[in-house]
Enzyme design. Structure first.
Site, PDB file in Angstrom:
ATOM      1  N   GLY A   1       3.341   8.570  14.325  1.00  0.00           N
ATOM      2  CA  GLY A   1       2.661   7.477  13.617  1.00  0.00           C
ATOM      3  C   GLY A   1       3.489   6.208  13.797  1.00  0.00           C
TER       4      GLY A   1
ATOM      5  N   ALA B   1       5.909   4.892  11.993  1.00  0.00           N
ATOM      6  CA  ALA B   1       7.357   5.050  11.787  1.00  0.00           C
ATOM      7  C   ALA B   1       7.997   5.711  13.008  1.00  0.00           C
ATOM      8  CB  ALA B   1       7.613   5.874  10.531  1.00  0.00           C
TER       9      ALA B   1
ATOM     10  N   GLN C   1      -6.133   0.499   6.422  1.00  0.00           N
ATOM     11  CA  GLN C   1      -7.218  -0.493   6.418  1.00  0.00           C
ATOM     12  C   GLN C   1      -6.715  -1.904   6.139  1.00  0.00           C
ATOM     13  OE1 GLN C   1     -10.285   0.719   3.678  1.00  0.00           O
ATOM     14  NE2 GLN C   1     -10.958   2.400   4.954  1.00  0.00           N
ATOM     15  N   GLY C   2      -6.168  -2.080   4.920  1.00  0.00           N
ATOM     16  CA  GLY C   2      -5.913  -3.429   4.399  1.00  0.00           C
ATOM     17  C   GLY C   2      -4.950  -4.259   5.217  1.00  0.00           C
ATOM     18  N   GLY C   3      -3.770  -3.723   5.554  1.00  0.00           N
ATOM     19  CA  GLY C   3      -2.840  -4.497   6.362  1.00  0.00           C
ATOM     20  C   GLY C   3      -1.377  -4.257   6.049  1.00  0.00           C
TER      21      GLY C   3
ATOM     22  N   GLU D   1      -3.862  -8.632  -2.049  1.00  0.00           N
ATOM     23  CA  GLU D   1      -4.277  -7.369  -2.668  1.00  0.00           C
ATOM     24  C   GLU D   1      -3.662  -7.240  -4.046  1.00  0.00           C
ATOM     25  OE1 GLU D   1      -3.114  -4.523   0.339  1.00  0.00           O
ATOM     26  OE2 GLU D   1      -5.108  -4.543   1.211  1.00  0.00           O
TER      27      GLU D   1
ATOM     28  N   ASP E   1       3.880  18.933   6.382  1.00  0.00           N
ATOM     29  CA  ASP E   1       4.795  19.881   7.043  1.00  0.00           C
ATOM     30  C   ASP E   1       6.246  19.392   7.023  1.00  0.00           C
ATOM     31  OD1 ASP E   1       2.432  21.201   7.727  1.00  0.00           O
ATOM     32  OD2 ASP E   1       2.321  20.185   9.665  1.00  0.00           O
TER      33      ASP E   1
ATOM     34  N   HIS F   1      -6.023   6.747  -4.801  1.00  0.00           N
ATOM     35  CA  HIS F   1      -6.844   5.554  -4.625  1.00  0.00           C
ATOM     36  C   HIS F   1      -8.078   5.725  -5.489  1.00  0.00           C
ATOM     37  CE1 HIS F   1      -9.154   2.322  -2.899  1.00  0.00           C
ATOM     38  NE2 HIS F   1      -8.062   1.899  -2.306  1.00  0.00           N
TER      39      HIS F   1
ATOM     40  N   ARG G   1      -4.409  -0.187  -9.314  1.00  0.00           N
ATOM     41  CA  ARG G   1      -5.012   1.064  -8.839  1.00  0.00           C
ATOM     42  C   ARG G   1      -4.868   2.228  -9.808  1.00  0.00           C
ATOM     43  NH1 ARG G   1      -3.223   1.511  -2.479  1.00  0.00           N
ATOM     44  NH2 ARG G   1      -4.584  -0.175  -1.815  1.00  0.00           N
TER      45      ARG G   1
ATOM     46  N   HIS H   1      -3.864   9.541  -2.044  1.00  0.00           N
ATOM     47  CA  HIS H   1      -3.836   8.506  -1.011  1.00  0.00           C
ATOM     48  C   HIS H   1      -2.462   8.371  -0.357  1.00  0.00           C
ATOM     49  CE1 HIS H   1      -5.042   4.950   1.063  1.00  0.00           C
ATOM     50  NE2 HIS H   1      -4.283   4.136   0.365  1.00  0.00           N
TER      51      HIS H   1
ATOM     52  N   GLU I   1       6.330   7.587   5.520  1.00  0.00           N
ATOM     53  CA  GLU I   1       5.814   8.168   4.274  1.00  0.00           C
ATOM     54  C   GLU I   1       6.538   9.444   3.857  1.00  0.00           C
ATOM     55  OE1 GLU I   1       1.562   8.048   4.038  1.00  0.00           O
ATOM     56  OE2 GLU I   1       1.492   9.367   2.284  1.00  0.00           O
TER      57      GLU I   1
ATOM     58  N   ARG J   1       3.547   2.451  -5.585  1.00  0.00           N
ATOM     59  CA  ARG J   1       3.651   1.658  -4.352  1.00  0.00           C
ATOM     60  C   ARG J   1       2.773   0.410  -4.443  1.00  0.00           C
ATOM     61  NH1 ARG J   1       0.367   1.883   0.912  1.00  0.00           N
ATOM     62  NH2 ARG J   1      -1.216   2.611  -0.530  1.00  0.00           N
TER      63      ARG J   1
ATOM     64  N   LEU K   1       3.111   0.559   5.486  1.00  0.00           N
ATOM     65  CA  LEU K   1       3.255   0.357   6.931  1.00  0.00           C
ATOM     66  C   LEU K   1       4.546  -0.421   7.187  1.00  0.00           C
ATOM     67  CD1 LEU K   1      -0.407  -0.579   7.944  1.00  0.00           C
ATOM     68  CD2 LEU K   1       0.796   1.534   8.492  1.00  0.00           C
TER      69      LEU K   1
HETATM   70  C1  FAD Z   1      -7.196   5.535   4.597  1.00  0.00           C
HETATM   71  C2  FAD Z   1      -5.810   4.959   4.473  1.00  0.00           C
HETATM   72  C3  FAD Z   1      -5.646   3.581   4.371  1.00  0.00           C
HETATM   73  C4  FAD Z   1      -4.353   3.035   4.263  1.00  0.00           C
HETATM   74  N1  FAD Z   1      -4.203   1.675   4.241  1.00  0.00           N
HETATM   75  C5  FAD Z   1      -2.957   1.147   4.244  1.00  0.00           C
HETATM   76  C6  FAD Z   1      -2.751  -0.260   4.346  1.00  0.00           C
HETATM   77  O1  FAD Z   1      -3.699  -1.029   4.455  1.00  0.00           O
HETATM   78  N2  FAD Z   1      -1.470  -0.728   4.333  1.00  0.00           N
HETATM   79  C7  FAD Z   1      -0.390   0.083   4.225  1.00  0.00           C
HETATM   80  O2  FAD Z   1       0.749  -0.398   4.203  1.00  0.00           O
HETATM   81  N3  FAD Z   1      -0.552   1.434   4.142  1.00  0.00           N
HETATM   82  C8  FAD Z   1      -1.796   1.973   4.164  1.00  0.00           C
HETATM   83  N4  FAD Z   1      -1.943   3.333   4.101  1.00  0.00           N
HETATM   84  C9  FAD Z   1      -0.747   4.176   4.082  1.00  0.00           C
HETATM   85  C10 FAD Z   1      -0.116   4.194   5.488  1.00  0.00           C
HETATM   86  O3  FAD Z   1      -1.138   4.282   6.442  1.00  0.00           O
HETATM   87  C11 FAD Z   1       0.849   5.356   5.675  1.00  0.00           C
HETATM   88  O4  FAD Z   1       1.730   5.441   4.604  1.00  0.00           O
HETATM   89  C12 FAD Z   1       1.660   5.186   6.948  1.00  0.00           C
HETATM   90  O5  FAD Z   1       0.803   4.953   8.024  1.00  0.00           O
HETATM   91  C13 FAD Z   1       2.527   6.406   7.231  1.00  0.00           C
HETATM   92  O6  FAD Z   1       3.089   6.277   8.525  1.00  0.00           O
HETATM   93  P1  FAD Z   1       4.031   7.421   9.093  1.00  0.00           P
HETATM   94  O7  FAD Z   1       4.410   7.000  10.474  1.00  0.00           O
HETATM   95  O8  FAD Z   1       5.092   7.704   8.126  1.00  0.00           O
HETATM   96  O9  FAD Z   1       3.098   8.717   9.141  1.00  0.00           O
HETATM   97  P2  FAD Z   1       1.742   8.966   9.944  1.00  0.00           P
HETATM   98  O10 FAD Z   1       1.174   7.713  10.471  1.00  0.00           O
HETATM   99  O11 FAD Z   1       0.855   9.780   9.074  1.00  0.00           O
HETATM  100  O12 FAD Z   1       2.209   9.860  11.190  1.00  0.00           O
HETATM  101  C14 FAD Z   1       2.588  11.199  10.999  1.00  0.00           C
HETATM  102  C15 FAD Z   1       2.850  11.840  12.351  1.00  0.00           C
HETATM  103  O13 FAD Z   1       3.492  13.080  12.150  1.00  0.00           O
HETATM  104  C16 FAD Z   1       2.876  14.060  12.945  1.00  0.00           C
HETATM  105  N5  FAD Z   1       3.081  15.373  12.331  1.00  0.00           N
HETATM  106  C17 FAD Z   1       2.840  15.775  11.058  1.00  0.00           C
HETATM  107  N6  FAD Z   1       3.163  17.072  10.910  1.00  0.00           N
HETATM  108  C18 FAD Z   1       3.616  17.511  12.110  1.00  0.00           C
HETATM  109  C19 FAD Z   1       4.077  18.756  12.596  1.00  0.00           C
HETATM  110  N7  FAD Z   1       4.129  19.868  11.841  1.00  0.00           N
HETATM  111  N8  FAD Z   1       4.447  18.837  13.897  1.00  0.00           N
HETATM  112  C20 FAD Z   1       4.380  17.757  14.711  1.00  0.00           C
HETATM  113  N9  FAD Z   1       3.957  16.552  14.297  1.00  0.00           N
HETATM  114  C21 FAD Z   1       3.582  16.430  13.014  1.00  0.00           C
HETATM  115  C22 FAD Z   1       1.433  13.644  13.028  1.00  0.00           C
HETATM  116  O14 FAD Z   1       0.816  14.257  14.144  1.00  0.00           O
HETATM  117  C23 FAD Z   1       1.599  12.128  13.159  1.00  0.00           C
HETATM  118  O15 FAD Z   1       1.849  11.818  14.510  1.00  0.00           O
HETATM  119  C24 FAD Z   1      -3.222   3.889   4.218  1.00  0.00           C
HETATM  120  C25 FAD Z   1      -3.394   5.268   4.311  1.00  0.00           C
HETATM  121  C26 FAD Z   1      -4.670   5.807   4.448  1.00  0.00           C
HETATM  122  C27 FAD Z   1      -4.819   7.299   4.574  1.00  0.00           C
END
Ligand code: FAD
Length: 573
Positions: free
Chosen positions: A59, A61, A92-94, A158, A253, A274, A320, A381, A405, A416, A422
């Site tokens: 993702g 991060a 969605q939001g940013g 927001e 996981d 949410h 929220r 959420h 996350e 939060r 993000l």
């Molecule tokens: C609908 C929605 C809207 C949102 N809107 C906003 C917003 O507007 N602004 C904001 O700041 N935040 C928002 N958030 C929150 C934000 O999107 C997340 O907190 C953030 O993207 C998390 O990023 P990350 O890189 O930590 O994890 P993720 O982007 O979830 O990436 C996780 C990665 O880990 C991998 N993974 C997981 N388990 C395993 C495993 N066992 N083996 C191998 N790979 C694994 C997945 O395949 C993925 O590649 C929103 C969330 C949702 C669901």
């Protein structure tokens, strides 16, 4: 480094005296995280892969971390499904950041601290807020097209933000555009290799340090991946709940594998819900953005009654957590499974143009959002708690870093602030990547696997209906550890989960659904124990039996760590 306090306590939810006299004075609750590994393995029977830095999760991060690694080093990124399947992609939001000349860092810091219910770490908040403009500029440099207005970045506002400071893209599809650009940019890095559709089962540890991970590809082939440094970026756990905005990959996981490996976790009671998630049987649980209420939508119950002013003078635009709690109360009062967003008093043409995505999704189910009421209810959420990291992204387990996350960095406290996550992923991805890179550069190549094996072979037993237990677990978490919690419901849930754990964790599965269930049972145990132990209401954690904030006893974090096999159980645990 986070505290490596080895003192054991349970802050025990089963101990009634804990409720009377406040929390235990000790810092870290020990938790039974057996078995250590989900599957048996032997190094002579498996292929080995050596890399300098292993990043689990692709993702925002994870990919930001990959971009911070020295090009001299080899990097492997593992993702459970296709790279596009992540919470980041659905944002969605940013992204929040002080980019307007009239906005101030001090105000973004103050807004974050206010939302966080006195549990934020101010140094972390300062760091993240002050780095935001640089991280946003970097995304633009890497090819992200944020929405603009008259030649400058269009800034949204927001709930909880005192200024317009949210950069966004494609209207309400920021994550899709940011991830498109970052994936393209990262794929050009010649030292970064990405294995998609590869499930990471467990972190490999040897002599007290993380040494890589055990991964299995979509054909069931297992590999022992050895790394000088490992970065965990596996995202959230929304799928632990029946109602959630998170995509199917978010089964938590990473939290479970970190716990099994011995890393410390904290703040697991703080799950953000949410308030308005589309509730149509058979549809995906799409998030209906706050912007809909921002444009004047009313929240009404099944009788058409506009109820929010009964709960908060800010009405539909209350924070929220307040709106989520009000919706659940009104659902109870009216004995109805949802409430409704009503836009029928707003200009119909404007509504359809302003929210084309929502209009299309609802249209498929015969709902015209300009005329008909949209059924909604709260959904899980965002996970605020997670693997404890220091300001560099280092966990308590040597050799393991984490970002995004899956972590508890201290940025969000007990609640939060919108669009700060993000941003957190970008800042901590950059820091954890730089730190892991620095340490990996100092370690020379050996290409030798440590003598590590797991010979434990569970007894063969009757097949289990994994989906059935999984659905029951999600429903139970929704009822007992959802928006409103109380001791009786949490205690009952704890008993059920303990029962399921007994026969599910003792099994050996050979496909992701079974491993995910084992991980989710582990997490459910911790979320419930933490929610039971925190006998107050703060931020997103609402205990109906302890409705007030209790600063005297609870201005502190609850941490968890695996109990080592030689440490005896604490009575009542
Ligand atoms: C609908 C929605 C809207 C949102 N809107 C906003 C917003 O507007 N602004 C904001 O700041 N935040 C928002 N958030 C929150 C934000 O999107 C997340 O907190 C953030 O993207 C998390 O990023 P990350 O890189 O930590 O994890 P993720 O982007 O979830 O990436 C996780 C990665 O880990 C991998 N993974 C997981 N388990 C395993 C495993 N066992 N083996 C191998 N790979 C694994 C997945 O395949 C993925 O590649 C929103 C969330 C949702 C669901």
């Amino acid at each position: 480094m986070p505290s490596r306090n080895t003192a054991g306590t349970d802050g025990s939810p089963n101990d009634a005296s804990a409720e009377r006299s406040g929390p235990s004075p000790l810092e870290v609750a020990l938790i039974d995280a057996a078995p250590r590994y989900l599957v048996p393995f032997h190094p002579k029977q498996l292929p080995h892969f050596f890399t300098d830095v292993l990043i689990i999760g692709g993702g925002l991060a994870g990919l930001r971390a990959a971009n911070a690694i020295d090009p001299f080093l080899q990097v492997l990124v593992l993702t459970k499904e296709a790279l596009e399947q992540s919470n980041s992609n659905y944002a969605q939001g940013g992204i929040a950041g002080v980019v307007a000349p009239e906005d101030r860092f001090e105000d973004h810091v103050a807004d974050t601290l206010t939302a966080g219910g006195s549990l934020c770490d101010r140094a972390v908040v300062e760091l993240v807020v002050r780095e935001a403009p640089q991280r946003i500029a970097e995304l633009i440099q890497w090819g992200t097209h944020f929405d603009e207005q008259a030649g400058t970045l269009a800034l949204g506002r927001e709930g909880g933000h005192s200024h317009h400071r949210i950069v966004h893209a494609l209207g309400d599809a920021t994550g899709r555009e940011v991830m498109r650009a970052v994936i393209e940019w990262t794929r050009r890095l010649r030292n970064v290799h990405i294995w998609e559709n590869t499930f990471t089962l467990d972190l490999l540890t040897h002599e007290g340090a993380c040494r890589g991970a055990l991964a299995v590809d979509q054909h069931g082939r297992m590999t022992m991946v050895w790394a000088k440094q490992t970065i965990l970026c596996t995202g959230g756990l929304g799928q632990l709940y029946r109602e959630s905005t998170n995509p199917p990959v978010a089964t938590g996981d990473g939290y479970a594998m970190a716990l099994r490996a011995g890393a410390q976790m904290r703040d697991m009671e703080f799950v953000q819900f949410h308030p308005t998630v589309l509730y149509i049987a058979g549809s995906s649980r799409m998030l209906i953005s706050e912007a809909v209420r921002g444009e004047g939508a009313y929240l009404v119950d099944r009788n058409g009654y506009r109820f929010m002013h009964d709960y908060d003078s800010r009405g539909e635009l209350a924070p929220r957590d307040v709106v989520s709690q009000a919706i659940v109360s009104q659902m109870d009062k009216t004995r109805h499974p949802c409430v409704y967003l009503d836009l029928s008093h707003v200009d119909a043409q404007f509504t359809r143009q302003r929210f084309p995505g929502i209009a299309e999704a609802c249209g498929k189910f015969g709902i015209d959002i300009a005329v008909d009421r949209i059924p909604v209810r709260p959904g899980a959420h965002y996970m605020i708690g997670g693997v404890t990291v220091d300001i560099e992204g280092r966990t308590s387990l040597p050799g393991l870093w984490a970002a995004g996350e899956v972590t508890s960095s201290g940025l969000h406290g007990a609640n939060r602030l919108a669009s700060n996550s993000l941003l957190e992923g970008l800042v901590y991805g950059a820091h954890a990547g730089a730190g892991a890179s620095r340490e990996a550069l100092a370690i020379s190549d050996t290409f030798r696997a440590p003598p590590l094996e797991n010979t434990h072979q569970p007894q063969p037993t009757e097949p289990l209906d994994v989906s059935d237990i999984c659905n029951s677990l999600k429903s139970l978490m929704w009822r007992a550890a959802g928006v409103r919690r109380n001791r009786d419901a949490l205690s009952d849930a704890q008993d059920s989960i303990e029962n399921w754990r007994r026969y599910v964790l003792a099994r050996q599965f050979d496909e992701p659904q079974g491993w995910e269930l084992q991980n989710m049972l582990m997490l459910a145990t911790i979320v419930i124990r933490a929610a039971l132990a925190r006998t107050e209401s703060r931020g997103v954690h609402l205990r109906t039996d302890f409705p007030d904030k209790d600063d005297a006893n609870w201005s502190r974090h609850l941490s968890f760590r695996r109990r080592e096999p030689d440490v005896p159980a604490i009575p009542g645990e």
